[in-house]
Write an enzyme that holds these catalytic residues in place. Structure first.
Site, mmCIF file in Angstrom:
data_model
loop_
_atom_site.group_PDB
_atom_site.id
_atom_site.type_symbol
_atom_site.label_atom_id
_atom_site.label_comp_id
_atom_site.label_asym_id
_atom_site.label_seq_id
_atom_site.Cartn_x
_atom_site.Cartn_y
_atom_site.Cartn_z
ATOM 1 N N CYS A 135 0.761 -1.050 0.013
ATOM 2 C CA CYS A 135 -0.020 0.134 -0.060
ATOM 3 C C CYS A 135 0.853 1.197 -0.216
ATOM 4 O O CYS A 135 1.637 1.467 0.757
ATOM 5 C CB CYS A 135 -1.025 0.019 1.071
ATOM 6 S SG CYS A 135 -1.722 1.710 1.477
ATOM 7 N N ASN A 139 -13.437 9.296 -1.758
ATOM 8 C CA ASN A 139 -14.032 8.212 -2.521
ATOM 9 C C ASN A 139 -13.745 7.050 -1.979
ATOM 10 O O ASN A 139 -12.477 6.472 -1.457
ATOM 11 C CB ASN A 139 -13.308 8.238 -4.127
ATOM 12 C CG ASN A 139 -13.473 9.264 -5.054
ATOM 13 O OD1 ASN A 139 -14.635 10.006 -4.858
ATOM 14 N ND2 ASN A 139 -12.722 9.761 -5.692
ATOM 15 N N HIS A 161 -7.160 1.798 1.859
ATOM 16 C CA HIS A 161 -6.431 2.593 3.039
ATOM 17 C C HIS A 161 -7.139 3.843 3.036
ATOM 18 O O HIS A 161 -7.261 4.517 2.354
ATOM 19 C CB HIS A 161 -5.129 2.920 2.845
ATOM 20 C CG HIS A 161 -4.273 3.138 4.076
ATOM 21 N ND1 HIS A 161 -3.464 2.551 4.566
ATOM 22 C CD2 HIS A 161 -4.643 4.406 4.825
ATOM 23 C CE1 HIS A 161 -2.870 3.323 5.732
ATOM 24 N NE2 HIS A 161 -3.542 4.230 5.839
ATOM 25 N N HIS A 166 -8.778 7.362 3.178
ATOM 26 C CA HIS A 166 -7.921 8.503 3.006
ATOM 27 C C HIS A 166 -8.969 9.278 2.379
ATOM 28 O O HIS A 166 -9.911 8.907 1.695
ATOM 29 C CB HIS A 166 -6.856 8.216 2.159
ATOM 30 C CG HIS A 166 -7.035 7.974 0.789
ATOM 31 N ND1 HIS A 166 -7.410 6.593 0.332
ATOM 32 C CD2 HIS A 166 -7.048 8.341 -0.518
ATOM 33 C CE1 HIS A 166 -7.619 6.334 -0.849
ATOM 34 N NE2 HIS A 166 -7.442 7.351 -1.408
HETATM 35 O O1 LIG Z 1 -7.467 10.197 -7.839
HETATM 36 P P1 LIG Z 1 -7.902 8.831 -7.802
HETATM 37 O O2 LIG Z 1 -8.681 8.475 -6.402
HETATM 38 O O3 LIG Z 1 -6.893 7.714 -8.260
HETATM 39 O O4 LIG Z 1 -9.163 8.939 -8.703
HETATM 40 C C1 LIG Z 1 -10.401 8.905 -8.441
HETATM 41 O O5 LIG Z 1 -11.011 10.184 -8.030
HETATM 42 C C2 LIG Z 1 -11.054 11.191 -8.846
HETATM 43 C C3 LIG Z 1 -11.491 12.531 -8.184
HETATM 44 O O6 LIG Z 1 -12.894 12.250 -8.076
HETATM 45 C C4 LIG Z 1 -11.399 10.796 -10.416
HETATM 46 O O7 LIG Z 1 -11.041 11.892 -11.142
HETATM 47 C C5 LIG Z 1 -10.920 9.571 -10.788
HETATM 48 O O8 LIG Z 1 -11.599 9.145 -11.801
HETATM 49 C C6 LIG Z 1 -11.014 8.401 -9.710
HETATM 50 O O9 LIG Z 1 -10.542 7.440 -10.176
#
Ligand SMILES: O=P(O)(O)O[C@H]1O[C@H](CO)[C@@H](O)[C@H](O)[C@H]1O
Ligand SMILES: O=P(O)(O)O[C@H]1O[C@H](CO)[C@@H](O)[C@H](O)[C@H]1O
Lengths: 385, 385
Positions: A52, A188, A199, A201
């Site tokens: 990770c 996200n 993890h 975040h």
């Molecule tokens: O930066 P990460 O977490 O890899 O990416 C994720 O979040 C971003 C922001 O919402 C998006 O643009 C990406 O498509 C998604 O995969």
């Protein structure tokens, strides 16, 4: 009783925060589901994963090593969506040239951060207690404060929190030389939300432009204030507390509702009850109350379908660089957009009709709120709360 | 050369059709992907599946049996998102009552149809020839014509197509008694787009309200016309033909571009080159040209990552019930929103930042167009075109 009928008829609801409508189809949850199934999130993860790039002590993609941090750890995203230094670009604009009408661009500079919530690889906010979530909110607050423009209407508040909240060297990054306009803090969570690492975040993207969503909200909030002489979210929180049917949970500082205009099945809004313009307005006590509200939302989510509930969430507050008026108009709130609809593996897709015509939801926000009110007891018991 | 620099800097682009901005990060495709992988679409399906509720002769969820249809077959969705008959609901509106400001709803009635593209279970538009796609467009056209308001500015055109295009009894449903406002024709293709059945089909949702997206477009198109005395999409198509870099393909009737403001990695817009207000404006020849354009888009998609490319697509055109002015403002076009970014299994997620702040894309539309221009040869060879 005009409200109950909305459980039974197809209708549209208006989102006063963005000025747009959505379609509600309360009768539609009966349809069978033969489509894509999400993978229920893998149950057993180690508390430290040598692969990770976020775990303490590990190496990241670009070769940097993470410190042996305690809870929050912040660094500049190795693959930022916005650049900090780039060639200057001044788009040509002429009001009668079709190119400058239809091929409009503007340069954006900025910086993207990644911020861990915990040193442990295998926890989520839902597994953390409010005192464990508190350092996350403290870090957000110091981050926001340290990036604020020196002429910002909230600069005194920023100075205060930078003095009173203990610094965590692992959770801080000096702001860029150039003042930026907006800071979007968002998480996200889960593979269904494009998250590539379990993890715990979040991300913090700061840009020289005010992005679309907060810009739309600013316009709507300002208009409501101009027309009614009151804050929209003050009125809304009060109204929801009176009505009760969309309330999920509350404490002194924060109200948790499935908003009237929710698009995602179990969408939730955390609203500050008093006029908090940004993180730096929160008192010590309110930061702990916010931690508790976040914990309540995420635990209820996990409990609902007995899975690690995926979602995207984020904070809307005053821009980093703004006028007195804009700061006054801002009202701290946090959105949660979770995709699951019926179980740990069946999600709502916002696709054809939603992309081409209008967002559409199946269960009503009132039904969702009732389920979230009932939810949370199993996990609470498990965690001994 | 101001355009090339956009390959290298983070910037925003403006979408004049909806009046909103998006963030473009051309430098960002280098990041590693450890997140969710889509299942590449299952290669071998039977040409008739006894379990499929869309195949000829099969039984549907509510017990009806499908006819032994030839190509298109239309029926009312057994689980429509809007109801046709429902209790009347007149929302109370008072300009000083907080409830009527913040809990706004309006009833929507309507009807949702499902329409198959082919009797074969295991083909997609990409596998069909233009003459095979033609009956789909004919069915769309007759559907639109038969649902048009009797006082519609295009009623003469509707009468003409209902006379000249041969009727296909399996592909027609009598319109509801009450006149509806808008017809949204759209396709969700692939499990990644929430499609629960691979049998090639689209949906047609008709509603008493004008949905958000076409409503926004109408406002923008009308404003451009008022300000410049010309049609935005006429100007735009001309400009893109001159520039060339975002053009994927074209014939006499239609231009296929990755629009300047594309959000999805390989988003495509099919624009009518002359002023076509709705399907009923198309000549016999133009319907075949549209079939060819759709075939080109879908085959190039499949070829790009050698997979059955998922997407949502849909048509924007004049409302079913509208004024002379609204019909004149309308300009027929078709959007394709495909989620794949880097391969058959790695998609773009529009999640946290996109939901909370602003849509964000990685490769530029110019790069996407170049790849789609180069694409299509393998499948073309395979299908002998
Ligand atoms: O930066 P990460 O977490 O890899 O990416 C994720 O979040 C971003 C922001 O919402 C998006 O643009 C990406 O498509 C998604 O995969
Ligand atoms: O009606 P379907 O194809 O089962 O449903 C699909 O398309 C609809 C319209 O875009 C969406 O509302 C659903 O979430 C999606 O699963």
């Amino acid at each position: 009783m005009p409200d109950e009928i909305l459980d039974d008829i197809s209708h549209r609801r208006y989102n006063p925060l963005t000025g747009s409508w959505l379609l509600v189809s309360p009768h539609r949850t009966k349809r069978p589901w033969q489509g894509q199934q999400e993978e229920p999130s893998k149950a057993k993860l180690p508390d430290h994963d040598p692969q990770c790039y976020l775990c303490p002590g590990n190496k990241r993609a670009q070769g940097d090593s993470n410190p042996y941090y305690q809870n929050t750890f912040a660094f500049i995203n190795d693959y930022s969506a916005v650049k900090e230094e780039q060639q200057a670009y001044e788009p040509a604009v002429s009001s009668d040239d079709v190119s400058s009408l239809l091929l409009r661009a503007q340069p954006v500079i900025g910086r993207c951060y990644v911020l861990t919530f915990s040193a442990k690889h295998n926890v989520t906010l839902a597994d953390m207690t409010a005192p464990e979530i508190l350092p996350v909110i403290q870090t957000w607050t110091r981050f926001y404060a340290s990036h604020l423009s020196p002429t910002h209407p909230l600069r005194a508040q920023a100075a205060r929190v930078l003095e009173s909240i203990p610094a965590n060297p692992d959770g801080e990054v000096d702001p860029p030389a150039r003042q930026l306009r907006y800071m979007q803090i968002f998480e996200n969570k889960g593979a269904a939300m494009g998250c590539s690492n379990p993890h715990p975040h979040c991300q913090i993207w700061t840009t020289s432009s005010l992005p679309e969503e907060p810009a739309k909200e600013q316009v709507q909030l300002a208009q409501y204030r101009a027309e009614h002489g009151r804050h929209m979210l003050a009125d809304y929180a009060k109204l929801e507390m009176e009505k009760g049917e969309r309330v999920v949970w509350q404490n002194d500082g924060f109200l948790v509702v499935c908003p009237w205009w929710a698009v995602w099945p179990f969408e939730v809004l955390i609203i500050a009850k008093r006029h908090v313009r940004a993180l730096v307005d929160l008192t010590d006590d309110e930061r702990l109350q916010l931690a508790k509200a976040i914990q309540e939302v995420t635990r209820r989510y996990d409990d609902l379908f007995e899975t690690s509930f995926p979602y995207s969430s984020g904070i809307h507050q005053a821009p980093l660089d703004c006028s007195e008026e804009e700061a006054e108009t801002s009202w701290f709130h946090m959105h949660f957009y979770p995709p699951l609809l019926r179980s740990a593996t069946v999600r709502k897709f916002l696709v054809g009709y939603e992309m081409l015509a209008e967002p559409q939801r199946d269960i009503t926000p009132e039904q969702a709120a009732a389920r979230l009110r009932d939810s949370g007891s199993k996990l609470h018991r498990k965690l001994g709360n």
